[in-house]
Every structure is written in C-alpha cells, then in structure tokens.
Design an enzyme around this catalytic site. Structure first.
Site, PDB file in Angstrom:
ATOM      1  N   GLU A 163      -7.604  -8.182  -9.238  1.00 36.13           N
ATOM      2  CA  GLU A 163      -8.066  -7.078  -8.393  1.00 36.13           C
ATOM      3  C   GLU A 163      -8.957  -6.163  -9.225  1.00 36.13           C
ATOM      4  O   GLU A 163      -8.578  -5.737 -10.315  1.00 36.13           O
ATOM      5  CB  GLU A 163      -6.881  -6.295  -7.821  1.00 36.13           C
ATOM      6  CG  GLU A 163      -7.298  -5.195  -6.844  1.00 36.13           C
ATOM      7  CD  GLU A 163      -6.165  -4.768  -5.926  1.00 36.13           C
ATOM      8  OE1 GLU A 163      -5.468  -5.670  -5.395  1.00 36.13           O
ATOM      9  OE2 GLU A 163      -5.971  -3.561  -5.743  1.00 36.13           O
TER      10      GLU A 163
ATOM     11  N   PRO B 218     -13.998  -0.749  -6.911  1.00 36.79           N
ATOM     12  CA  PRO B 218     -15.434  -0.439  -6.991  1.00 36.79           C
ATOM     13  C   PRO B 218     -15.708   0.731  -7.951  1.00 36.79           C
ATOM     14  O   PRO B 218     -15.168   1.820  -7.753  1.00 36.79           O
ATOM     15  CB  PRO B 218     -15.802  -0.039  -5.551  1.00 36.79           C
ATOM     16  CG  PRO B 218     -14.706  -0.589  -4.706  1.00 36.79           C
ATOM     17  CD  PRO B 218     -13.472  -0.527  -5.553  1.00 36.79           C
ATOM     18  N   PRO B 219     -16.512   0.524  -8.990  1.00 38.87           N
ATOM     19  CA  PRO B 219     -16.874   1.624  -9.889  1.00 38.87           C
ATOM     20  C   PRO B 219     -17.718   2.676  -9.165  1.00 38.87           C
ATOM     21  O   PRO B 219     -18.288   2.411  -8.099  1.00 38.87           O
ATOM     22  CB  PRO B 219     -17.687   0.933 -10.993  1.00 38.87           C
ATOM     23  CG  PRO B 219     -17.262  -0.497 -10.932  1.00 38.87           C
ATOM     24  CD  PRO B 219     -17.015  -0.763  -9.473  1.00 38.87           C
TER      25      PRO B 219
ATOM     26  N   ASP C  81      -3.927   4.892   2.799  1.00 37.50           N
ATOM     27  CA  ASP C  81      -3.438   6.233   2.471  1.00 37.50           C
ATOM     28  C   ASP C  81      -3.980   7.257   3.466  1.00 37.50           C
ATOM     29  O   ASP C  81      -4.943   6.987   4.191  1.00 37.50           O
ATOM     30  CB  ASP C  81      -3.890   6.619   1.064  1.00 37.50           C
ATOM     31  CG  ASP C  81      -3.407   5.632   0.020  1.00 37.50           C
ATOM     32  OD1 ASP C  81      -2.214   5.296   0.049  1.00 37.50           O
ATOM     33  OD2 ASP C  81      -4.227   5.198  -0.811  1.00 37.50           O
TER      34      ASP C  81
ATOM     35  N   LYS D 270       4.806  -8.459  10.384  1.00 37.57           N
ATOM     36  CA  LYS D 270       3.405  -8.686   9.996  1.00 37.57           C
ATOM     37  C   LYS D 270       3.138 -10.169   9.744  1.00 37.57           C
ATOM     38  O   LYS D 270       2.085 -10.689  10.123  1.00 37.57           O
ATOM     39  CB  LYS D 270       3.057  -7.848   8.756  1.00 37.57           C
ATOM     40  CG  LYS D 270       2.950  -6.357   9.026  1.00 37.57           C
ATOM     41  CD  LYS D 270       2.448  -5.577   7.820  1.00 37.57           C
ATOM     42  CE  LYS D 270       3.509  -5.379   6.776  1.00 37.57           C
ATOM     43  NZ  LYS D 270       3.049  -4.448   5.689  1.00 37.57           N
TER      44      LYS D 270
ATOM     45  N   GLN E 104       3.211  -4.699  -4.299  1.00 35.61           N
ATOM     46  CA  GLN E 104       2.862  -3.536  -5.107  1.00 35.61           C
ATOM     47  C   GLN E 104       3.322  -3.816  -6.536  1.00 35.61           C
ATOM     48  O   GLN E 104       4.272  -4.572  -6.762  1.00 35.61           O
ATOM     49  CB  GLN E 104       3.570  -2.302  -4.552  1.00 35.61           C
ATOM     50  CG  GLN E 104       3.213  -0.993  -5.215  1.00 35.61           C
ATOM     51  CD  GLN E 104       3.962   0.171  -4.574  1.00 35.61           C
ATOM     52  OE1 GLN E 104       5.178   0.212  -4.602  1.00 35.61           O
ATOM     53  NE2 GLN E 104       3.226   1.088  -3.966  1.00 35.61           N
TER      54      GLN E 104
END
Length: 303
Positions: free
Chosen positions: A21, A24-25, A113, A173, A184
């Site tokens: 993973e 994005p910078p 979030d 799901k 996580q």
C-alpha cells in the site's frame, strides 16, 4: 488481473506473498519518487498494490493519478480505495468508470473517515452510508467487473457496539459480494490469529490478509495509529523511546518488530501479507529478504 485471482493463485502455490500500500504524496516530485520506487519493487512480486482514497476523501484526484501511473507499470495489479466520505452516486460511477478505462480491476470498499473538520461521520448521500452500500452498488451495476475487498478490524471497529456485531457486519459485506478482506494493521500476532478463527467460525471463508507496518519513524507510526485509532503497545513504545532520536535505529526496530510479527504468523500458517509501506522501499525490501520471500534476488538496494 483482479486482486482475488492474484491472491488465489499465490495461495495455491503455498508460497509467501505480499501486497503493498502506497499513499498519494503531496508533491509532484514525491509522486514521481513513489512511482520509481514501485517500479524497482516489482521484483518483490506483489499480488497487488493498493492506493488509499485519503482521509476524508481529500486525495481523490491524487489517488486516481497515482493509480493510473501504477497501472502503466508492467506486472502491477492496482487496487484503488473507495470510501463513502463525500461520495455521491455520480462520483462513485465516475470512479468505477475511471478504473475500467485504466485497467484497474480491484476496489477496496470502505466507509471512510469523517470529513475534515468533523469528528462524526455523516454521509453526503444516504444511499452510501456504509462500506456494504458500496459493495452492493458496485456488484449490482458492474457485476464481476471488479474484485472487491473490504476492511477487517482484529480488535473490532472502534464504533462497533461489540466485537461480535463487527464480525456480523463483516460477514454481511462478504455475503453482499466482497471477495477478500484486508485487515487493519496490528501489533499482536495472537490477536490476528484469534480474529481469523472467529471469522471462520461464523462462515467468513474468503482470504483475509494481515496488515503489517514495517515502520521507519516514530512520528510516522504515531500518525498512522492516530488515523486508525490503534494503540501502540507499551513495550514497543518503550523500545522506540530509547532510540527515537536515531532515525536508522528506529527504522531497524521497525523491520525487526515486523519480522517477529510476520514470523509468528507464518508459523501459524499465514502465507499472504499486506504491507503498509509508508511509501518506503528499503524497510519492506529488508523485511522480505529476512523472511525469504520470492527468490534469492531480493536484497537491500545499495543506494
């Protein structure tokens, strides 16, 4: 290739495998560095590479740009995150169409979030209030076009009323069409092993990849833990405190801790690992070399 197909192929081989993973910078130079980094890391043979949507959906454009660049690298399967945060149906359709047009065959569906500046999640579109709503929509509208992953929480989601309820929602799901689960990150191998057992007991039989962080800095780890509402174990925090002013020592500790964690999971029969790379290369390369992933060609870069 779809993520689930790549995972199943690796599992059938019964060899250790990884997924990565990268986030994005914020700068163009940083983005180019990450693209070059992943290009070099193709020799590590990741089953797929995931790119987050960003806290509060703030990096959507950057996420898509990075996914497009990754997808152009030969041998790389890309999985784009999608969240419910600030998500309307038209945006969701646009994102799925973007994936189709750019050869991206896998999506990680997340609730996400709260929007920036808010401590409470309120959906922009009531039809997309939970990850399962994304799973159902994508399956209904796109059939088997995409492999769909969802998140799992070894301690249970912080907002869940109970661990059992969280597992029940996870099963819903999967029943709605999710192919696999990415956990996580965590620090206790027994916590994950117990999680797998509990999932299997209630009929969740799809692949569940453990999330592992070979951290390189104290501040970076603290930031990840804050975003994910994960507590650093006191024993690990004490070890970091002893070397926190020595960047190389902290990075070495991160690899050593991740090595011990992965080794415990390998002994328990786990073969696939999802590495939260923190956009770094050498920590992941060192960890995989020590764990004897892939081939003898894996080693630390000299530069």
């Amino acid at each position: 290739m779809k993520a689930i197909d790549a995972i199943q192929s690796k599992l059938q081989d019964n060899t250790l495998f990884c997924t990565f993973e990268f986030f994005p910078p914020r700068t163009e130079k940083g983005t180019q560095n990450v693209i070059e980094r992943l290009s070099r890391m193709r020799d590590l043979q990741p089953a797929f590479v995931a790119v987050p949507w960003g806290p509060g959906g703030t990096t959507a454009d950057a996420t898509q740009g990075l996914c497009r660049s990754f997808a152009q690298l030969e041998g790389i399967n890309v999985m784009m995150h999608l969240t419910c945060t600030n998500m309307e149906q038209s945006k969701l359709v646009d994102a799925c169409e973007f994936c189709k047009e750019n050869g991206i065959h896998s999506i990680l569906a997340l609730r996400g979030d709260p929007p920036q500046g808010s401590d409470r999640f309120v959906p922009t579109d009531e039809r997309f209030a939970h990850a399962i709503d994304l799973v159902r929509f994508i399956r209904r509208e796109y059939g088997d076009t995409f492999s769909i992953g969802v998140a799992g929480y070894p301690k249970g989601h912080e907002e869940a009323t109970s661990f059992e309820d969280d597992l029940r929602f996870l099963k819903e799901k999967v029943d709605a069409g999710a192919d696999f689960i990415v956990s996580q990150f965590f620090f206790d191998p027994d916590e994950y092993i117990n999680y797998i057992e509990k999932c299997r007991e209630i009929g969740i039989m799809c692949p569940i990849l453990p999330g592992v962080v070979p951290f390189v800095s104290y501040s970076g780890l603290q930031h990840m833990c804050q975003l994910s509402h994960v507590e650093i174990p006191a024993a690990l925090e004490a070890q970091i405190e002893e070397v926190k002013d020595d960047n190389q020592a902290v990075a070495a500790l991160g690899v050593r801790f991740a090595f011990d964690l992965c080794n415990a999971l390998i002994r328990a029969g786990i073969r696939g690992f999802h590495f939260y790379t923190m956009n770094q290369e050498d920590n992941v390369r060192s960890l995989m070399s020590q764990l004897q992933f892939c081939s003898d060609s894996i080693g630390l870069r000299a530069d």
